[in-house]
Write an enzyme that holds these catalytic residues in place. Sequence first.
Site, PDB file in Angstrom:
ATOM      1  N   ASP A 118      39.445  96.603 -43.670  1.00 41.96           N
ATOM      2  CA  ASP A 118      39.602  96.289 -45.158  1.00 41.96           C
ATOM      3  C   ASP A 118      39.400  97.473 -46.074  1.00 41.96           C
ATOM      4  O   ASP A 118      38.433  98.370 -45.634  1.00 41.96           O
ATOM      5  CB  ASP A 118      38.776  95.283 -45.568  1.00 41.96           C
ATOM      6  CG  ASP A 118      39.035  94.607 -46.822  1.00 41.96           C
ATOM      7  OD1 ASP A 118      40.179  94.792 -47.350  1.00 41.96           O
ATOM      8  OD2 ASP A 118      38.071  93.819 -47.427  1.00 41.96           O
ATOM      9  N   LYS A 173      44.850  90.066 -50.214  1.00 41.61           N
ATOM     10  CA  LYS A 173      44.779  90.982 -49.093  1.00 41.61           C
ATOM     11  C   LYS A 173      43.613  90.169 -48.000  1.00 41.61           C
ATOM     12  O   LYS A 173      43.857  90.572 -46.789  1.00 41.61           O
ATOM     13  CB  LYS A 173      44.166  92.440 -49.454  1.00 41.61           C
ATOM     14  CG  LYS A 173      42.810  92.502 -49.978  1.00 41.61           C
ATOM     15  CD  LYS A 173      42.202  93.841 -50.324  1.00 41.61           C
ATOM     16  CE  LYS A 173      40.893  93.790 -50.826  1.00 41.61           C
ATOM     17  NZ  LYS A 173      39.753  93.350 -49.923  1.00 41.61           N
ATOM     18  N   THR A 174      42.786  89.679 -48.701  1.00 38.61           N
ATOM     19  CA  THR A 174      41.726  88.810 -47.554  1.00 38.61           C
ATOM     20  C   THR A 174      42.686  87.754 -46.971  1.00 38.61           C
ATOM     21  O   THR A 174      42.287  87.555 -45.630  1.00 38.61           O
ATOM     22  CB  THR A 174      40.570  88.255 -48.447  1.00 38.61           C
ATOM     23  OG1 THR A 174      39.873  89.440 -49.158  1.00 38.61           O
ATOM     24  CG2 THR A 174      39.573  87.785 -47.433  1.00 38.61           C
ATOM     25  N   GLN A 197      43.210 101.965 -56.160  1.00 35.05           N
ATOM     26  CA  GLN A 197      41.943 101.719 -56.493  1.00 35.05           C
ATOM     27  C   GLN A 197      40.837 102.485 -55.783  1.00 35.05           C
ATOM     28  O   GLN A 197      39.622 101.815 -55.594  1.00 35.05           O
ATOM     29  CB  GLN A 197      41.778 100.048 -55.998  1.00 35.05           C
ATOM     30  CG  GLN A 197      42.483  99.232 -56.898  1.00 35.05           C
ATOM     31  CD  GLN A 197      42.273  97.558 -56.855  1.00 35.05           C
ATOM     32  OE1 GLN A 197      41.106  97.153 -57.104  1.00 35.05           O
ATOM     33  NE2 GLN A 197      42.888  97.071 -55.826  1.00 35.05           N
TER      34      GLN A 197
END
Length: 664
Positions: free
Chosen positions: A202, A30-31, A235
């Site tokens: 994020d 994802k980053t 998560q």
Amino acid sequence: MLENLNNEQRLAVETTDGPLLVLSGAGTGKTRVLTTRIAYILNSHLAMPWNVLALTFTNKAAKEMQARLMDLSNGDWDSRDIWCGTFHSMCLRILRSNAPLVGLQRNFIVYNEDDQKSVIKSLLSVSTKSPADYVEEFAKIKDGGLSALKYHDKLYDAYNAELLRLNAVDFGDIILHVLRLFDAHPDVLSRYQNQFKYILVDEFQDTNNAQMELLKFLTRDIAVPNICCVGDDDQSIYSWRGAEIRHILNFEQTFNDAQIIRLETNYRSTSNILNAANSLIRHNRGRLGKDLRAAVGNDGGEPVYILTLPTDRDESRIIADAIMRNETQDFSNIAVLIRSGGLSRIFEEEFSSRGIPYRLIGATKFYDRMEIRDVIAYLRLLVHPFDDVSFLRIIGKPRRGFGTKSIEGLRSSGLHLMDALRTAALSPKMRSAADQFLSAFEFDWASMPPREAANTLLEHSGYMKMWADSKDADAPERISNIRELLSSVIARYDTLEDFLEHAALMMTDDDDASETSQNNNGVRIMTIHAAKGLEFDTVFLPAWEEGIFPNEKSIADGSVEEERRLAYVAITRARSRCVISNSMSRVMYGSRQYNSPSRFITEMDNRFLDFQGGTPRQSYSYAYGNKIPRSYDASRPRKQSASHSESYVGKLVSHSELGGGVVI
């Protein structure tokens, strides 16, 4: 730039128009997607760097993003012009520029929890709750967003009034004041809406109501808002901190014509580990749905091992045995992840007795240490002489004879305490001590490098001498920490104001904020919450038992789904080996408990697990725990083999009359 992305990642990067939710599973990059997306927007000339707002939840994540953006810029644009940081650091930047509009001066102070407790304590007369309880209560109110402005309580109102008098804000105020600003001043809101053409978020599943309101303000009345939120509903494990999973689940209802792209290729774990985790999380109803799959070349691997041991002491010994067989002696790639901090003691004792190096993550952080907070209080009072909270913290360090009665006398003047100290009628001895204290602050610190100014203040005030003369066993370590702060942290900043801004955010961040060098070659012992975002070759997951994991509270109030998400996070920390264990009896809080194995074990697909000899487990009775699965061989975790040893030593046995036992 795009050639290293898979098809899912590339689609997420190139979809630049309109609201987008990127469902990014554990280990799916994802980053990389976030940073590449920003670089793609800037390289495509869709916006200038200052038109991009990238929001994270921790300073660590923000620094990593900024470093990657610098590498991607190739000199075509300056990554420092991007508004990249935590929700609080970005809102703090907005608030500094517009402070007078919410009744603050631009040089306001950000109070940490210790400061808040001090303010509340000064306002309390008699209460059944501690100042810490009120800090937590007030934080929850402010994290609720603008609804906090409608909440009224005598102490809460007095607390906010005192903060205003002291020209201070607490952590919750940073976002709340910006919400007030945007709500009361549409022209200011419009200015930031026009500036931020692209918004990226994020860990979107961790947003609380105040943070969500901020995003809604910035996209309000915009026909096609370019907001991209990256997160994983599986998560979401911080509801106790105010995170609302409904924000990610309702993304399509919040933002019209939103697109959802799923990142499901995992570059971290083997397929057996991922399939076990997938089979577990499917039992949750509140999720958007996705399945992780291993990247090419990472298929198969060891099964997830399930061990059942007689006692918690046996559990710690078996885990220590397995760690001792680590041939590389690189212990940093091994982690013991526990549901709660109280479970660490038995592993600390076992590892210490066996000479296994370990690091207990979550111990006192660098910025939480008393001496570091003392130094920061001295510097805050130097820069902000009106800071009464810092005055109260350091007036007695070293001791100067100012007790409760003396302080009350200073308060009665109605002046800020530094001003009151200058004019108070004191005995000759007290006046001498007061003048000595005041003189320590009377030098031209603004013209000096921050490190030199800080060192001068600490020497002149007698604070360094206090620790040099101290007989405390930890005094040398405290002096070392102060020197580390001066040389490795403060020295990096151009001004003391810049350092204090950094320190205020670090003292409220959830990262391990230590900036000192440490020996990293040790087994990590930490809670599962602290391990989120990390990965290890081998992960041990002890105490998977009913009442512990899931814990009693979640079972009682029907919130097991978040516990299951936490279990999913725990399993997906492992790259190649995951060992889950439970014990038939465990000492907790001074008494021995007999718990059933966790329901999470029974919910995973047998095909990806290895019990003793691969034997299918029996069904468990969670009410009484009267059926126990066969234990995995206590000597070492291994895969089932057709030629495995038939030795019964170390195996658990069960008898209808005699109960459970172990073959010795």
